[in-house]
Design an enzyme around this catalytic site. Structure first.
Site, short mmCIF file in Angstrom:
data_model
loop_
_atom_site.label_atom_id
_atom_site.label_comp_id
_atom_site.label_asym_id
_atom_site.label_seq_id
_atom_site.Cartn_x
_atom_site.Cartn_y
_atom_site.Cartn_z
N THR A 192 10.12 98.58 32.88
CA THR A 192 9.15 98.60 33.98
C THR A 192 8.76 100.02 34.35
O THR A 192 8.08 100.24 35.35
CB THR A 192 9.74 97.90 35.22
OG1 THR A 192 11.04 98.47 35.47
CG2 THR A 192 9.92 96.42 34.98
N SER A 245 14.60 104.64 43.78
CA SER A 245 13.55 103.90 43.08
C SER A 245 12.62 104.88 42.39
O SER A 245 13.04 105.85 41.80
CB SER A 245 12.78 103.05 44.07
OG SER A 245 12.22 103.90 45.05
N LYS A 246 11.36 104.60 42.47
CA LYS A 246 10.39 105.45 41.79
C LYS A 246 10.06 106.69 42.63
O LYS A 246 9.23 107.49 42.26
CB LYS A 246 9.10 104.66 41.53
CG LYS A 246 9.28 103.49 40.61
CD LYS A 246 9.14 103.88 39.17
CE LYS A 246 10.17 103.28 38.26
NZ LYS A 246 10.52 101.91 38.47
N SER A 247 10.71 106.82 43.76
CA SER A 247 10.40 107.93 44.65
C SER A 247 10.79 109.27 44.01
O SER A 247 11.37 109.32 42.95
CB SER A 247 11.12 107.76 45.96
OG SER A 247 12.50 107.94 45.74
N GLU A 248 10.52 110.32 44.71
CA GLU A 248 10.76 111.64 44.10
C GLU A 248 12.23 111.90 43.81
O GLU A 248 12.57 112.69 42.93
CB GLU A 248 10.21 112.74 45.00
CG GLU A 248 10.57 112.57 46.46
CD GLU A 248 9.83 113.60 47.32
OE1 GLU A 248 10.44 114.63 47.59
OE2 GLU A 248 8.66 113.36 47.67
#
Ligand code: GLU
Ligand code: ZN
Length: 292
Positions: free
Chosen positions: A15, A235-238
């Site tokens: 993903t 998650s997809k955060s920095e």
């Protein structure tokens, strides 16, 4: 003595890019398999084709290879195994453990607020064949499912009260992770599941399905998650460091440190081979912290 051989696996979902959080699970499952002279399989969990990001599978394979992981045989793709999931679903249906669910998202959201996300049982008594579009749920019973996790210790869940009837095939026809993972682990002969603690509370559902299908139950080891400084799941955060070639040593070192293995600081400045050598010589699951 005829001991069952150790068969472990790593099962990433394509993903997006691999990040440090996923690497931690990969490192733990790899070292545990290697330390037991076991096999380590790689399975791409692309059952949810709608969430798949183009090119992600290939990137995952390339990065794992570059980071020094060696897997047994060729990797397996869930997207090519639909027939196997169909068979398992059929078996569950024969055992009267499934029902068609036509609940709308809106209704489920409403009841989720009232019931803590537990399915209210609205469609429980519906029978097949059912001609409208529908999801398929597994009908749980009143048992408490308990298992011993190698890191997290004893874990138990009363399925009906804490989880409820759960989706095994979605309304759009795609099979749910919970069913696919159980079928694959059984058919691939997986004896040890090592993965992130975000899946700890999925395990009782998986054990429920294993029992219903007459499968073997693997051993479980869940490793603590890497959290954001404020405690949220990474998650997809920095904060989620993307795995690249030029940060391999630093990331492998960070993964070992997160797993409580206390790698010497200078190891982060050596090569990948040296890190693996150290890790194999010094891998102790007793050092993995239970909490983050
Ligand atoms: N595919 C799942 C994920 O990436 C992991 C499944 C598993 O290890 O059981 O979160
Ligand atoms: Zn329903």
């Amino acid at each position: 003595m005829n001991q069952t051989p150790y068969i472990g696996r790593f099962a990433p979902s394509p993903t997006g890019d691999l990040h440090l959080g996923t690497l931690i699970a990969a490192v733990a499952s790899y070292l545990q398999a290697r330390s037991q002279d076991g096999q380590w399989l790689l399975r791409i969990e692309d059952v949810d084709t709608l969430r798949e990001v183009e090119g992600a599978s290939d990137n995952i394979l390339k990065i794992l290879d570059f980071y020094g992981f060696e897997w047994e045989g060729t990797e397996v793709y869930q997207s090519q195994r639909t027939e196997l999931y169909e068979e398992a679903l059929e078996q569950l249906t024969q055992a009267e453990l499934t029902f068609p669910c036509t609940c709308s998202r809106k209704l489920l959201r409403q009841t989720a607020n009232e019931l803590n996300g537990i399915y209210p049982g609205t469609c429980r008594s519906r029978a097949f064949p059912f001609h409208h579009e529908h999801a398929i749920r597994a009908r749980v019973d009143g048992q408490t499912i308990a298992f011993e996790d190698a890191v997290m210790g004893n874990y138990k869940q009363h399925l009906a009260n804490e989880c409820g009837d759960f989706v095994i095939r979605r309304r759009d026809g795609l099979f749910a992770y919970q069913l696919a993972v159980v079928v694959d682990d059984e058919l691939q002969g997986v004896t040890e599941v090592v993965r992130g603690a975000d899946l700890l509370d999925s395990t009782p559902r998986q054990i429920f399905l294993q029992r219903a299908l007459g499968y073997r139950q693997p051993n479980y080891l869940h490793v603590p998650l890497l959290l954001e400084p404020d405690g949220r799941k990474l998650s997809k955060s920095e904060g989620a460091v993307k795995l690249r070639r030029d940060n391999a040593a630093v990331n492998l070192h960070a993964a070992l440190a997160h797993l409580g293995q206390q790698p010497p600081a200078e190891l982060a400045h050596t090569g990948i081979d040296d890190i693996w050598q150290w890790a194999l010589d010094n891998w102790y699951i007793a050092k993995i912290p239970r909490h983050n």
